[in-house]
Structure formats: structure tokens, C-alpha cells
Design a protein around this motif. Sequence first.
Motif, mmCIF file in Angstrom:
data_model
loop_
_atom_site.group_PDB
_atom_site.id
_atom_site.type_symbol
_atom_site.label_atom_id
_atom_site.label_comp_id
_atom_site.label_asym_id
_atom_site.label_seq_id
_atom_site.Cartn_x
_atom_site.Cartn_y
_atom_site.Cartn_z
ATOM 1 N N ALA A 1 -14.045 1.019 0.199
ATOM 2 C CA ALA A 1 -14.639 -0.155 0.845
ATOM 3 C C ALA A 1 -14.064 -1.445 0.272
ATOM 4 O O ALA A 1 -13.687 -2.361 1.016
ATOM 5 N N ALA A 2 -13.976 -1.511 -1.074
ATOM 6 C CA ALA A 2 -13.435 -2.715 -1.702
ATOM 7 C C ALA A 2 -11.951 -2.880 -1.383
ATOM 8 O O ALA A 2 -11.474 -4.002 -1.154
ATOM 9 N N ALA A 3 -11.214 -1.764 -1.365
ATOM 10 C CA ALA A 3 -9.780 -1.822 -1.090
ATOM 11 C C ALA A 3 -9.508 -2.327 0.325
ATOM 12 O O ALA A 3 -8.598 -3.136 0.549
ATOM 13 N N LEU A 4 -10.282 -1.856 1.288
ATOM 14 C CA LEU A 4 -10.106 -2.303 2.669
ATOM 15 C C LEU A 4 -10.522 -3.761 2.828
ATOM 16 O O LEU A 4 -9.874 -4.526 3.560
ATOM 17 N N ALA A 5 -11.597 -4.162 2.137
ATOM 18 C CA ALA A 5 -12.033 -5.558 2.205
ATOM 19 C C ALA A 5 -10.986 -6.477 1.589
ATOM 20 O O ALA A 5 -10.700 -7.564 2.123
ATOM 21 N N ASN A 6 -10.390 -6.043 0.489
ATOM 22 C CA ASN A 6 -9.343 -6.844 -0.136
ATOM 23 C C ASN A 6 -8.115 -6.944 0.752
ATOM 24 O O ASN A 6 -7.450 -7.986 0.801
ATOM 25 N N ALA A 7 -7.790 -5.852 1.462
ATOM 26 C CA ALA A 7 -6.648 -5.880 2.380
ATOM 27 C C ALA A 7 -6.902 -6.871 3.513
ATOM 28 O O ALA A 7 -5.998 -7.620 3.910
ATOM 29 N N ALA B 1 2.084 -0.984 -17.789
ATOM 30 C CA ALA B 1 0.722 -1.034 -18.325
ATOM 31 C C ALA B 1 -0.088 -2.130 -17.645
ATOM 32 O O ALA B 1 -1.268 -1.942 -17.323
ATOM 33 N N ALA B 2 0.538 -3.280 -17.408
ATOM 34 C CA ALA B 2 -0.151 -4.366 -16.715
ATOM 35 C C ALA B 2 -0.504 -3.970 -15.286
ATOM 36 O O ALA B 2 -1.567 -4.330 -14.765
ATOM 37 N N ALA B 3 0.386 -3.192 -14.652
ATOM 38 C CA ALA B 3 0.115 -2.734 -13.284
ATOM 39 C C ALA B 3 -1.107 -1.823 -13.238
ATOM 40 O O ALA B 3 -1.908 -1.898 -12.305
ATOM 41 N N LEU B 4 -1.256 -0.969 -14.237
ATOM 42 C CA LEU B 4 -2.424 -0.081 -14.280
ATOM 43 C C LEU B 4 -3.724 -0.880 -14.325
ATOM 44 O O LEU B 4 -4.713 -0.513 -13.687
ATOM 45 N N LEU C 1 -8.600 -3.202 -11.514
ATOM 46 C CA LEU C 1 -9.380 -4.418 -11.282
ATOM 47 C C LEU C 1 -9.340 -4.884 -9.823
ATOM 48 O O LEU C 1 -10.268 -5.577 -9.385
ATOM 49 N N TYR C 2 -8.285 -4.522 -9.103
ATOM 50 C CA TYR C 2 -8.150 -5.032 -7.739
ATOM 51 C C TYR C 2 -7.655 -3.915 -6.814
ATOM 52 O O TYR C 2 -6.479 -3.861 -6.458
ATOM 53 N N PRO C 3 -8.537 -3.014 -6.422
ATOM 54 C CA PRO C 3 -8.124 -1.962 -5.466
ATOM 55 C C PRO C 3 -7.706 -2.590 -4.145
ATOM 56 O O PRO C 3 -8.367 -3.510 -3.657
ATOM 57 N N LEU C 4 -6.609 -2.110 -3.595
ATOM 58 C CA LEU C 4 -6.086 -2.702 -2.365
ATOM 59 C C LEU C 4 -5.476 -1.631 -1.485
ATOM 60 O O LEU C 4 -4.638 -0.843 -1.930
ATOM 61 N N ASN D 1 0.826 15.392 3.559
ATOM 62 C CA ASN D 1 0.308 16.377 2.612
ATOM 63 C C ASN D 1 0.169 15.840 1.196
ATOM 64 O O ASN D 1 -0.432 16.486 0.346
ATOM 65 N N PHE D 2 0.735 14.668 0.933
ATOM 66 C CA PHE D 2 0.703 14.124 -0.429
ATOM 67 C C PHE D 2 -0.460 13.163 -0.656
ATOM 68 O O PHE D 2 -0.641 12.677 -1.769
ATOM 69 N N LYS D 3 -1.240 12.873 0.368
ATOM 70 C CA LYS D 3 -2.246 11.826 0.250
ATOM 71 C C LYS D 3 -3.344 12.159 -0.752
ATOM 72 O O LYS D 3 -4.013 11.255 -1.260
ATOM 73 N N ASN D 4 -3.553 13.444 -1.040
ATOM 74 C CA ASN D 4 -4.587 13.811 -2.009
ATOM 75 C C ASN D 4 -4.059 13.868 -3.440
ATOM 76 O O ASN D 4 -4.806 14.163 -4.362
ATOM 77 N N MET D 5 -2.759 13.618 -3.620
ATOM 78 C CA MET D 5 -2.147 13.683 -4.943
ATOM 79 C C MET D 5 -1.997 12.304 -5.576
ATOM 80 O O MET D 5 -1.603 12.197 -6.742
ATOM 81 N N SER D 6 -2.273 11.251 -4.820
ATOM 82 C CA SER D 6 -2.042 9.914 -5.331
ATOM 83 C C SER D 6 -3.149 8.980 -4.873
ATOM 84 O O SER D 6 -3.704 9.148 -3.791
ATOM 85 N N ASN D 7 -3.447 7.998 -5.704
ATOM 86 C CA ASN D 7 -4.437 6.990 -5.356
ATOM 87 C C ASN D 7 -3.901 6.159 -4.194
ATOM 88 O O ASN D 7 -2.910 5.441 -4.341
ATOM 89 N N GLN D 8 -4.554 6.227 -3.052
ATOM 90 C CA GLN D 8 -4.072 5.529 -1.871
ATOM 91 C C GLN D 8 -4.345 4.037 -1.913
ATOM 92 O O GLN D 8 -3.782 3.287 -1.111
ATOM 93 N N TYR D 9 -5.204 3.609 -2.823
ATOM 94 C CA TYR D 9 -5.608 2.204 -2.830
ATOM 95 C C TYR D 9 -5.133 1.492 -4.090
ATOM 96 O O TYR D 9 -5.834 0.668 -4.666
ATOM 97 N N ALA D 10 -3.919 1.819 -4.506
ATOM 98 C CA ALA D 10 -3.291 1.167 -5.664
ATOM 99 C C ALA D 10 -2.032 0.451 -5.195
ATOM 100 O O ALA D 10 -0.920 0.789 -5.588
ATOM 101 N N ALA D 11 -2.212 -0.546 -4.320
ATOM 102 C CA ALA D 11 -1.062 -1.257 -3.750
ATOM 103 C C ALA D 11 -0.754 -2.564 -4.466
ATOM 104 O O ALA D 11 0.339 -3.102 -4.333
#
Length: 298
Positions: A67-73, A144-147, A152-155, A183-193
Motif C-alpha cells: 500500500a505504501a509503495a503504490l502510494a509513493n509511486a 548499504a545506503a540503498a538498503l 525507509l521508502y518502499p516504492l 516466475n521470479f517475482k516471489n524471489m525478490s522484493n518488488q517494491y524496492a525501486a
Amino acid sequence: MNEAAPEANAKQPDSMDRMRRLRDHSLAGLRSPRSPRRPRLWFEILLIAVSYWLYSMVRNAVPEQKAAALANADWIWSAERFLGIAVEQSVNHAVNSVTWLIVSMNYYYATLHFIVTIGVLVWLFRRHPGRYAAARLALFATTAAALAGYYLYPLAPPRLMNGGRFIDTVMVHQTWGSMASGNFKNMSNQYAAMPSMHIGWSLWCGLTVFALASAPWARVLGLLYPAATLIVIVSTANHFWLDALGGMACLSFGYAVSYAWYGALPHHLPKRIPRGAAHRPRLSALAVHRAKAAAGRN
């Protein structure tokens, strides 16, 4: 009367002087920049492998705050439209109409991000060992800064926006180009843009090659690589323009950390480890390099 008292009093200033010198010596060691050591192949391979494993684990462990990631987008997209720079959708649709081009970009997005970065690290290790540690530290601090940014800001990326009308080029063309599609969508955080590490890493590669390569064509390629990466991340709808600015900010932080630790930017350090520098831990490699240069002029 205790005749030993005057002798004890005489020794007390000497003891205090020794403690003061020891304190000043320790503080000088902490304040002075560190000297790069000769990189060891086995250690660097282990360090990079473990670091990337930790990066992937931490990145994917960040809660997917949909929800926060979509709102931020939505906010990012509105801000870009207000500023008149919201061209991502037009670029995405235009490039998608050229099948061979968008398919190539999908594979570019999936592979060169890792291949080129590792290639530059290997090149530094072999050709610029004196600068390798400082450049590697800048890259690691950037990541490290990206992490912190992912937490702090899911997008959400543009292609996952609700009603954004962006094209997920990987899904449409059935190519392998994004860990957040198919098939890879469950292997990675989709909201880390935010921030874009495709930009952070590619700009690190480009600046490193531009600063250190001797061949003009290599320096030109160094500048073209992050520029091409920016076009790719927008065309494939994986990032907004502003995500690229986030990647640049993280890279600036990475270079600041490296500068604070070594007392100079990587390209200002000597190409090779100065002989005997490892036995002078409080003297930076830059200071040793300058001392040798001054001695050569005299």
C-alpha cells in the motif's frame, strides 16, 4: 620522614608524560586516513560473495509494504508531471514498439548490472591494486545506503502502478529481464525501486573507468554505460527518473565514506601499493605517494 616520597613525586610527571604521548599517538592513528593494503584474491572473492548474499537477503527481507509503495509511486508520478519531466510512459511505449530493441534492453537490465560491475572490480584488482580497496569501499557503502532507502521508502516500479498504463516489457515479450516479473517475482522484493542500484552501480563503473582508463575509447564507454543504463531502466518501466537521482545520492555517500577512510578519492591514490606502506598504518597511501614524488623532484 619518607625519603622515597620525593623520588616517587619526581617519577609522577614522567609517567604522566608517557600517558599523554600514548594518548596523542592513539588519537593521531584514529584521525589519520588508512593506507590501502595489497588485495588478496581469495579474500576479495569471499568478501564479494558474502556481501552480495547479505545484500540480497536484507533487500528481500524488507517487508513488502504494498500500500505504501503504490502510494509513493503515485506521489512520484504526480510530482514528475508537476515538474514536466514525466516522460517515462511515452518512452516505455515508444521503445516497446520496437521488439528487438526492447528485448535487448530486457536482457541488458538482467545481466550487465552484474557482469560489468564484477568486470570493473577484476580490472581494478589486476591493474590498479592501490586504488582497489578505496573503490570497493565506495561501492559497498553505496549499496548499504540503498538498503536503508528500500526500508525507509518502499516504492513500486512504474509497471506495477495501479492504472499507470505502463507496459511490463518482460511479461509482454516473455523475456528474462526482471526479478520482479514472471516466475521470479516471489524471489525478490518488488517494491524496492528507490534508489536505483542499476544507476548507482553503473555510475560507479563509468566514473571508475573514465578516471583510470588510459584508452580514450574506454573512457568514452565509461561515460556511455550509465547513460545507456538510465535509458534502459526507464524504457523497461522498472524505474522513475527520480529513482536514478536516489542512486546518484547513494553513490555520493559511498564516495564520501571512502574519502573519509582513505583521505582521498580512489583515483587520487597511487596505482600500486607503495613499498613499505603496509608497515606504516598511520600514513595514508596518498601521503606516501606524495612523499615519494617530492623526493624524486629533489
